[in-house]
Enzyme design. Structure first.
Site, short mmCIF file in Angstrom:
data_model
loop_
_atom_site.label_atom_id
_atom_site.label_comp_id
_atom_site.label_asym_id
_atom_site.label_seq_id
_atom_site.Cartn_x
_atom_site.Cartn_y
_atom_site.Cartn_z
N ASP A 195 48.66 38.15 34.13
CA ASP A 195 49.93 38.33 34.26
C ASP A 195 50.11 39.87 34.60
O ASP A 195 50.48 40.72 33.93
CB ASP A 195 50.57 38.12 32.59
CG ASP A 195 51.92 38.14 33.00
OD1 ASP A 195 52.51 38.15 33.91
OD2 ASP A 195 52.77 38.03 31.85
N ALA A 198 31.50 40.51 41.08
CA ALA A 198 31.66 41.51 40.22
C ALA A 198 31.81 41.00 38.72
O ALA A 198 31.16 41.13 37.61
CB ALA A 198 32.81 42.35 40.47
N HIS A 220 40.51 47.25 32.77
CA HIS A 220 41.31 47.39 34.13
C HIS A 220 40.64 46.59 35.33
O HIS A 220 39.64 45.86 35.02
CB HIS A 220 40.81 48.96 34.31
CG HIS A 220 39.14 49.06 34.32
ND1 HIS A 220 38.63 49.26 33.24
CD2 HIS A 220 38.33 49.25 35.37
CE1 HIS A 220 37.32 49.62 33.48
NE2 HIS A 220 37.39 49.51 34.70
N MET A 236 39.24 54.56 38.35
CA MET A 236 37.81 54.02 38.00
C MET A 236 37.05 53.74 39.23
O MET A 236 36.05 53.49 39.08
CB MET A 236 38.21 52.74 37.18
CG MET A 236 38.46 52.89 35.74
SD MET A 236 37.43 54.01 34.85
CE MET A 236 38.59 54.29 33.35
N TYR A 259 34.92 39.81 44.54
CA TYR A 259 35.53 39.56 43.17
C TYR A 259 34.49 38.59 42.09
O TYR A 259 34.37 38.91 41.07
CB TYR A 259 36.98 39.11 43.33
CG TYR A 259 37.66 39.19 41.96
CD1 TYR A 259 38.10 40.45 41.35
CD2 TYR A 259 37.74 37.89 41.09
CE1 TYR A 259 38.75 40.20 40.10
CE2 TYR A 259 38.47 37.76 40.01
CZ TYR A 259 38.85 38.95 39.32
OH TYR A 259 39.53 39.16 38.19
#
Length: 289
Positions: A216, A183, A115, A88, A180
């Site tokens: 996880d 996003a 994802h 991606m 992160y």
């Protein structure tokens, strides 16, 4: 007064999570495109959908892992299951993935976006290239996949299921993960606005945002090793919560449930929010990062 307040909140949470109108039969024959399906939560999602009799197109970066998951899904009873290996980070890939799913399944009832492009936790390195890569994988590819799949989902009155985190849904920026966090903020804002636009246009496509704890997944766990005290969400239980939420078309799913309380309290009680975050960070490790 405080005791009554928290007792009332507890009763509301109990009633909210106890109520369950999930009908497993509704997923039999459902056409599902699932991203990030090779390991962790995505793998467990694939297995649940397979047991429920859904038709699947699975995608992830690593073909060998996908092949293993596809084989297991067939053993669990999935009527149809296909896979397409895809990275991606490439802007051309989302169109190829959606077209593959439409060709194989003839349409979509569910687009499950799961994802994740992970980066090691630590102070921001000020790498524009790295930030651009994270935004493409964790945000822009979600937008592309949604845009391409939306006509089919509109025809089927289907559902978008978006796996996100506390960083986006509760506007809780976390130290040592700036790109992160950005996003995840973008995801929540985009899909929140999109749902309102669809409602105004009377388009019957549901959007379910899933606010989960630490994934996880090996890459997610490795990225925050030594930085957080939070334990990884149990794959099968978290996956079932995501599937229930998508099938019942709720706007938000929280797993574990305490994240819902944090989101409600973030404005009312800013100090407990900060305290909560500090309890889940290993301050010594982050300071040294």
């Amino acid at each position: 007064m405080k005791v009554l307040l928290f007792t009332g909140l507890g009763a509301l949470f109990f009633a909210y999570y106890w109520a369950d109108n999930f009908d497993p039969a509704s997923l039999q024959g459902a056409r599902v495109l699932l991203t990030g399906a090779s390991a962790g939560l995505g793998e467990e999602l694939a297995y649940h959908y397979a047991r429920l009799g859904s038709h699947l197109v699975l995608t992830a970066h690593t073909e060998a892992l996908l092949q293993k998951v596809v084989g297991n899904c067939r053993k669990l009873g999935a009527p149809k299951v296909f896979y397409i290996a895809a990275d991606m980070a490439s802007r051309e890939v989302p169109e190829r993935v959606v077209q593959f799913a439409l060709d194989k399944l003839g349409g979509l009832d569910y687009l499950v976006l799961n994802h994740l492009g992970a980066a090691p936790a630590g102070t921001w390195t000020r790498s524009v290239h790295r930030t651009s890569w994270l935004m493409q994988v964790n945000f822009l590819s979600y937008v592309q996949l949604t845009s391409l799949a939306l006509p089919s989902l509109t025809d089927s009155k289907g559902s978008l299921v978006v796996v996100s985190s506390l960083l986006g849904a509760c506007r809780v920026p976390t130290s040592f993960s700036s790109p992160y966090s950005a996003a995840k903020f973008a995801l929540d804002s985009f899909f929140g606005s999109l749902q309102r636009e669809l409602d105004v246009q009377d388009v019957n496509v549901a959007i379910t945002m899933c606010i989960l704890g630490l994934r996880d997944h090996a890459s997610a766990a490795e990225g925050v090793r030594g930085v957080t005290r939070v334990k990884a969400a149990l794959g099968p239980k978290a996956a079932l919560a995501v599937i229930r939420g998508g099938a019942t078309r709720v706007s938000r799913v929280f797993y574990p449930w305490r994240f819902h309380m944090l989101c409600l309290l973030r404005t009312w009680l800013p100090r407990p929010k900060a305290w909560f975050i500090r309890q889940e960070l290993n301050a010594t490790a982050t300071a040294a990062a």
